[in-house]
Design a protein around this motif. Sequence first.
Motif, short mmCIF file in Angstrom:
data_model
loop_
_atom_site.label_atom_id
_atom_site.label_comp_id
_atom_site.label_asym_id
_atom_site.label_seq_id
_atom_site.Cartn_x
_atom_site.Cartn_y
_atom_site.Cartn_z
N GLY A 109 -25.18 99.20 42.71
CA GLY A 109 -25.97 97.96 42.11
C GLY A 109 -26.93 98.45 41.21
O GLY A 109 -27.16 97.71 40.27
N THR A 110 -27.51 99.60 41.38
CA THR A 110 -28.33 100.13 40.56
C THR A 110 -27.97 100.33 38.99
O THR A 110 -28.72 99.79 38.09
N ASP A 223 -29.22 89.58 41.88
CA ASP A 223 -28.81 91.04 42.70
C ASP A 223 -28.55 90.66 44.06
O ASP A 223 -29.32 90.27 44.94
N TYR A 226 -27.13 92.56 49.39
CA TYR A 226 -27.14 92.43 50.75
C TYR A 226 -26.36 91.12 50.93
O TYR A 226 -26.41 90.85 52.43
N SER A 258 -22.61 95.25 44.43
CA SER A 258 -22.47 96.75 45.18
C SER A 258 -21.83 96.95 46.22
O SER A 258 -21.70 95.93 46.93
N SER A 260 -22.34 99.50 48.24
CA SER A 260 -23.15 100.22 48.93
C SER A 260 -23.35 99.78 50.30
O SER A 260 -23.19 100.37 51.50
N ARG A 269 -21.36 105.24 45.09
CA ARG A 269 -21.88 104.61 43.66
C ARG A 269 -20.91 103.93 43.28
O ARG A 269 -20.41 104.33 42.07
N1 PLP Z 1 -30.80 95.99 44.78
C1 PLP Z 1 -31.45 96.10 46.16
C2 PLP Z 1 -32.58 95.21 46.25
C3 PLP Z 1 -31.35 97.18 46.70
O1 PLP Z 1 -32.31 97.53 47.93
C4 PLP Z 1 -30.47 98.27 46.58
C5 PLP Z 1 -30.23 99.42 47.17
O2 PLP Z 1 -30.97 99.84 48.13
C6 PLP Z 1 -29.56 98.11 45.28
C7 PLP Z 1 -29.89 96.88 44.49
C8 PLP Z 1 -28.74 99.02 44.67
O3 PLP Z 1 -28.06 99.68 45.57
P1 PLP Z 1 -26.88 100.87 45.00
O4 PLP Z 1 -27.19 101.35 43.72
O5 PLP Z 1 -26.78 101.84 46.28
O6 PLP Z 1 -25.78 99.77 45.06
#
Ligand code: PLP
Length: 417
Positions: A109-110, A223, A226, A258, A260, A269
């Motif tokens: 997601g980052t 975003d 979750y 994401s 993750s 990733r």
């Molecule tokens: N957005 C939020 C609010 C998050 O807490 C996280 C990860 O902790 C992410 C996005 C992105 O996570 P990742 O890059 O691991 O997919």
Amino acid sequence: MNKSMVAKHAIWTKEEDIIFNLSERAQVDENIFGKENVINSTIGVLIDDEGKLVALESVYDEYKNLDNTLIASYAQIAGQKDYIEAVKKACFKNHMPKGHIKVVASPGGTGSIKLAIFNYTNENEKILVPNWHWGPYKIISEEINRELINYDLFNEKGNFNFDSFKDQFLNISYNQERVFTIFNTPAHNPTGYTIDDEEWDKILDLCKKVALEDKKKIILFIDIAYIDFSGEDGKDTRKFFEKFSDLPENILIIIGFSMSKGYTAYGMRSGACICVSSDEEIADEFYYSCSHSARANWSNCNRGAMELLTSIINDKEKLKKYEDEKNKYKNLLKERAKVFVDKAKEINLDILPYRDGFFISIPCENSMKVCEKAIESKLYTIPLKMGIRFAICAVSKEKCEKAPKIIKEAIDFVSKK
Ligand code: PLP
């Protein structure tokens, strides 16, 4: 002479990542005193009641079944075609908005946040986020000379503070041609808040009003890191996606997907940036701009993770196995949250409104001091600007029940000093 070798734009204050730092300290304590005697609620990953990282079997059994050549291969820059389709299905389920939808793969997601901020804001522009937000939004923005502006997330009733949002949204729109704002919903980090349907209607009505001025460009970044841990059993928290149908062409929706959290695939990733637009050209432009950035930054993403998602999403049996296993942990999270929230109420510990997800936040002053005080009782939490974050995802139910008292005592102690 200035000794620094890095270029001017790359000089930052020397800061360790506070989450990983505190998490390491907690692990040292766990080794010395035993895991059962330490409450390590620092990191945003799912840990089972025995203190072990949850790696969903339905995900990792499937991964290990993949042909080695699929894991080893390069992927297409924007992601394999079938991954792109799988992402759409995994993201929207039965709530696909009408419009032109394009997807570009990203490292987690980052990566999607970076793609969206870089491609949809200009240097020195302001980005609107709530006062309670995930720290890396600031890091990502600052690195490329964008500035975060805050609104108050909550009103006095503990609901979405639409008035504060509106004020700041309008302020930015008076001064900038574009308004880029980030919503982390459902199951917001760090508070567990989820924007409800009525709140979405108000937000979108405001956007539509501002969009009537045809020079304005409005970009809503959602975003959804979750999302798979939000909502009650059987109830879907994806209905709001349908509200993104048929929006004016100068309102662009970008969703950060994401793998993750939803697939316990943190280190793989894998994610994607998804755009929804009523205009085909705007959606195509998204695809080419984000693909260009991908090429310029990381080239392509993790092929094995793409194949993994594709193979789970497109097989009814595998999908059911995954959903059942994941829902077991979603229910565990609910139980942990309930215990924490009930206990907090019982002892009058003021917490922020929690609806879903991995975290609960407790507002307080001098959060670092509060954290350090709680560490004396072997409770590790994360200090934020306006409070502390407790990761229910990482702590057993039993510890969730103990924690509020320790936190309350730490806050009381620090406030009396
Ligand atoms: N957005 C939020 C609010 C998050 O807490 C996280 C990860 O902790 C992410 C996005 C992105 O996570 P990742 O890059 O691991 O997919």
